[in-house]
Design a protein around this motif. Structure first.
Motif, PDB file in Angstrom:
ATOM      1  N   LYS A 145      70.894   9.172 -18.209  1.00 24.17           N
ATOM      2  CA  LYS A 145      72.084   8.508 -18.750  1.00 24.17           C
ATOM      3  C   LYS A 145      71.703   7.530 -19.852  1.00 24.17           C
ATOM      4  O   LYS A 145      70.548   7.151 -20.001  1.00 24.17           O
ATOM      5  N   GLY A 146      72.714   7.129 -20.587  1.00 21.09           N
ATOM      6  CA  GLY A 146      72.540   6.121 -21.616  1.00 21.09           C
ATOM      7  C   GLY A 146      73.142   4.800 -21.161  1.00 21.09           C
ATOM      8  O   GLY A 146      74.281   4.774 -20.686  1.00 21.09           O
ATOM      9  N   LEU A 147      72.363   3.719 -21.260  1.00 19.74           N
ATOM     10  CA  LEU A 147      72.885   2.377 -20.991  1.00 19.74           C
ATOM     11  C   LEU A 147      73.302   1.779 -22.327  1.00 19.74           C
ATOM     12  O   LEU A 147      72.477   1.276 -23.088  1.00 19.74           O
ATOM     13  N   TYR A 148      74.580   1.888 -22.619  1.00 20.06           N
ATOM     14  CA  TYR A 148      75.125   1.372 -23.879  1.00 20.06           C
ATOM     15  C   TYR A 148      76.094   0.237 -23.573  1.00 20.06           C
ATOM     16  O   TYR A 148      76.968   0.376 -22.714  1.00 20.06           O
ATOM     17  N   TYR A 172      87.365   3.971 -28.926  1.00 18.43           N
ATOM     18  CA  TYR A 172      87.246   3.853 -27.472  1.00 18.43           C
ATOM     19  C   TYR A 172      88.598   3.909 -26.775  1.00 18.43           C
ATOM     20  O   TYR A 172      88.688   4.328 -25.617  1.00 18.43           O
ATOM     21  N   ASN A 186      75.729  13.088 -22.961  1.00 18.12           N
ATOM     22  CA  ASN A 186      76.441  11.851 -23.306  1.00 18.12           C
ATOM     23  C   ASN A 186      77.074  11.227 -22.066  1.00 18.12           C
ATOM     24  O   ASN A 186      78.272  10.963 -22.034  1.00 18.12           O
ATOM     25  N   TYR A 188      77.275   7.946 -19.778  1.00 17.02           N
ATOM     26  CA  TYR A 188      76.989   6.519 -19.844  1.00 17.02           C
ATOM     27  C   TYR A 188      76.917   5.918 -18.446  1.00 17.02           C
ATOM     28  O   TYR A 188      77.596   6.368 -17.518  1.00 17.02           O
ATOM     29  N   THR A 189      76.103   4.883 -18.293  1.00 20.59           N
ATOM     30  CA  THR A 189      76.122   4.130 -17.043  1.00 20.59           C
ATOM     31  C   THR A 189      77.380   3.277 -16.957  1.00 20.59           C
ATOM     32  O   THR A 189      77.872   3.002 -15.862  1.00 20.59           O
ATOM     33  N   SER A 190      77.916   2.852 -18.094  1.00 24.60           N
ATOM     34  CA  SER A 190      79.092   1.982 -18.107  1.00 24.60           C
ATOM     35  C   SER A 190      80.359   2.776 -17.836  1.00 24.60           C
ATOM     36  O   SER A 190      80.646   3.749 -18.547  1.00 24.60           O
ATOM     37  N   GLN A 207      79.069  -3.809 -17.102  1.00 25.19           N
ATOM     38  CA  GLN A 207      78.161  -2.857 -17.739  1.00 25.19           C
ATOM     39  C   GLN A 207      76.706  -3.142 -17.370  1.00 25.19           C
ATOM     40  O   GLN A 207      75.921  -2.226 -17.123  1.00 25.19           O
TER      41      GLN A 207
END
Length: 529
Positions: A145-148, A172, A186, A188-190, A207
């Motif tokens: 995952k991506g931490l954004y 968004y 794609n 996300y962690t959030s 987040q």
């Protein structure tokens, strides 16, 4: 030069995306001519194009010879009419769906840019090209995952009732984002509920909490700007105890009151004392070097903009990340999205979008470019942009409070201090105090700091008050003769004594150190009552 596909595309979707890039970049002239023709044909009956007597022509030569190059200020009357409610086809044959607000012009104030619903589809297309390109250089991004750290900002309405908001807030909050199909590249962690929460503390806290809970799944860490990622690290420094408590007990911080976040976190947050103990161990000491790979050990790169004004943050990012690669994946601005970065592993100094660019090479027949400088911008920490005239105006406004003390500002300069998080403006003042017994005191100087901030543009004030992405402005009073010493230093390095003038902004470390070594007093706007 073609895209080097070192690894075969993992699926047909990626192969199609890469082929699309090749087709577009090999035939740029024909593509551009076709796009221009379509724009002119679709908008031939708009008020704006009718005034140039194109007579239905859609070719490039007619456009270049009859339609002038204009600035935003030239179009502002038409834009204001649309903002006030005029729905006639002024600039576009398609209905204006909303206004996008820029982060700020070179003069600081936000621009209003009318946009149409179809533009969202073009932006979405660009996003679909990023992962096919990234997979060439960093494979297996579908394995985690991506931490954004992504945020929306407050939106307003124009007198005519159209929404006005930043471009990323528009994206968004769009249906394209909220109802996007699952894509393993794609994830996300959030949760969306946190991204779409307008309260910056609740959004950031949630987040960060989710990023910690999924620490071993994180393959990339990012934010829009480098300053945003550094704010997130600073947030962790300030809040790790409460975050660890929530993880240990499986309960959510009572400061998180947004019901949609509470509901979503009830599904995610479970007691995990072992993870909480790990976080305490990593965060309780004074050592924050390499904190990113220590907490998120599988991070392959940082996804942040570190060009232009953001380049000043590269050393701090290296400190926190252990010099992980810093990737800029696309070229974009508030006005439009330009295209993906075809060489995302290129050094930050070679990649950017700004006001002044230099074409350095070509991919097929499409230009690639390098950032030279931002037009007219003197100081910038985050989305703020302050030019010389604004700084002069702010100094003049503040110095009026020195007159009752028979004191004047002899000389001044400025410095964007990014060693603190958030960064802040530092203003160096050399004062002429005619009566030392009646010199302006600390409280007066604190008032001067506040007055300078109030004199700044609206983007700066939003960053200071609403976003907390810029810290309190600071005045450092230096002793008499300091700016003569600065001049002597500059001349010793080859500056012409006849043409020398005091710089209004400094960044060269020896000069900053010289100024600080001559400092008499330090005060910032947070000290003002």
């Amino acid at each position: 030069m073609a895209v080097e596909t070192f690894l075969p595309p993992p699926n047909e979707k990626f192969a199609n995306a890469l082929q699309f890039i090749e087709d577009m970049t090999k035939n740029t002239d024909k593509v551009q001519e076709k796009v221009l023709s379509e724009i002119l044909a679709q908008n031939a009956e708009t008020e704006y194009l009718r005034r140039f007597d194109l007579g239905g022509a859609t070719d490039r030569d007619s456009f270049k010879s009859k339609v002038p190059i204009v600035t935003y200020e030239d179009l502002q009357p038409e834009i204001q009419r649309i903002a006030n409610g005029d729905r006639s086809p002024i600039l576009s044959s398609h209905p204006i769906s909303e206004f996008l607000t820029s982060s700020g012009t070179s003069a600081g104030e936000r621009k209003l840019m009318p946009t149409i619903a179809q533009e969202m589809e073009r932006r979405q297309l660009l996003y679909t090209l990023l992962m096919p390109l990234m997979n060439i250089y960093v494979p297996d991004l579908d394995k985690g995952k991506g931490l954004y750290f992504l945020f929306i900002k407050a939106e307003t309405k124009t007198p005519g009732g159209l929404v006005a908001r930043p471009v990323l807030t528009s994206y968004y909050k769009s249906e394209q984002f909220k109802t996007r199909p699952y894509d393993p590249y794609n994830v996300y962690t959030s949760p969306d509920e946190a991204i779409l929460c307008v309260d910056s503390f609740q959004s950031m806290y949630t987040q960060m909490l989710c990023g910690l809970l999924m620490r071993e799944e994180v393959l990339r860490v990012g934010a829009v700007f480098a300053s945003g990622l550094l704010r997130a690290i600073r947030f962790l420094e300030l809040n790790w105890r409460q975050l660890a408590h929530d993880i240990s007990t499986g309960t959510l911080n009572p400061k998180i009151t947004e019901s949609s976040i509470q509901k979503r976190m009830a599904e995610i947050l479970k007691p995990n004392p072992e993870l909480a103990e790990f976080i305490v161990k990593e965060c309780e000491g004074e050592n924050w070097e390499r904190i990113i790979p220590r907490i998120w050990p599988n991070t392959k790169y940082l996804d942040v903009i570190v060009t232009g004004a953001m380049a000043q943050y590269i050393p701090l990012l290296d400190f926190y990340s252990g010099s992980l690669p810093q990737l800029c994946t696309m070229y974009a601005s508030s006005e439009c999205y330009f295209g993906p970065n075809l060489k995302p592993l290129t050094k930050p100094s070679e990649v950017s979008v700004g006001d002044i660019l230099r074409v350095t090479e070509f991919h097929n027949s499409a230009p690639q470019f390098k950032f030279i400088r931002r037009k007219n911008v003197l100081l910038s920490i985050d989305a703020d942009k302050t030019d010389e005239s604004e700084l002069q105006k702010a100094v003049e406004s503040a110095s009026s409070f020195l007159r009752p003390f028979d004191t004047t500002v002899v000389e001044y300069t400025s410095y964007a201090d990014t060693k603190t998080i958030p960064g802040h403006y530092v203003i160096y003042w050399e004062l002429l105090v005619k009566d030392p017994d009646n010199a302006p005191n600390h409280e007066v100087l604190a008032k001067c700091c506040l007055v300078m901030e109030e004199a700044m543009n609206s983007v700066y004030r939003q960053c200071r008050v609403a976003d907390n992405s810029v810290g309190p402005l600071e005045i450092r009073v230096v002793k008499n003769g300091t700016f003569e010493d600065v001049m002597d230093y500059a001349i010793s390095r080859g500056a012409s004594i006849n043409q020398y003038k005091a710089p209004r902004c400094v960044s060269f470390t020896p000069i900053v150190e010289l100024l600080d070594s001559h400092r008499l007093e330090l005060v910032d706007s947070s000290a003002s009552t």
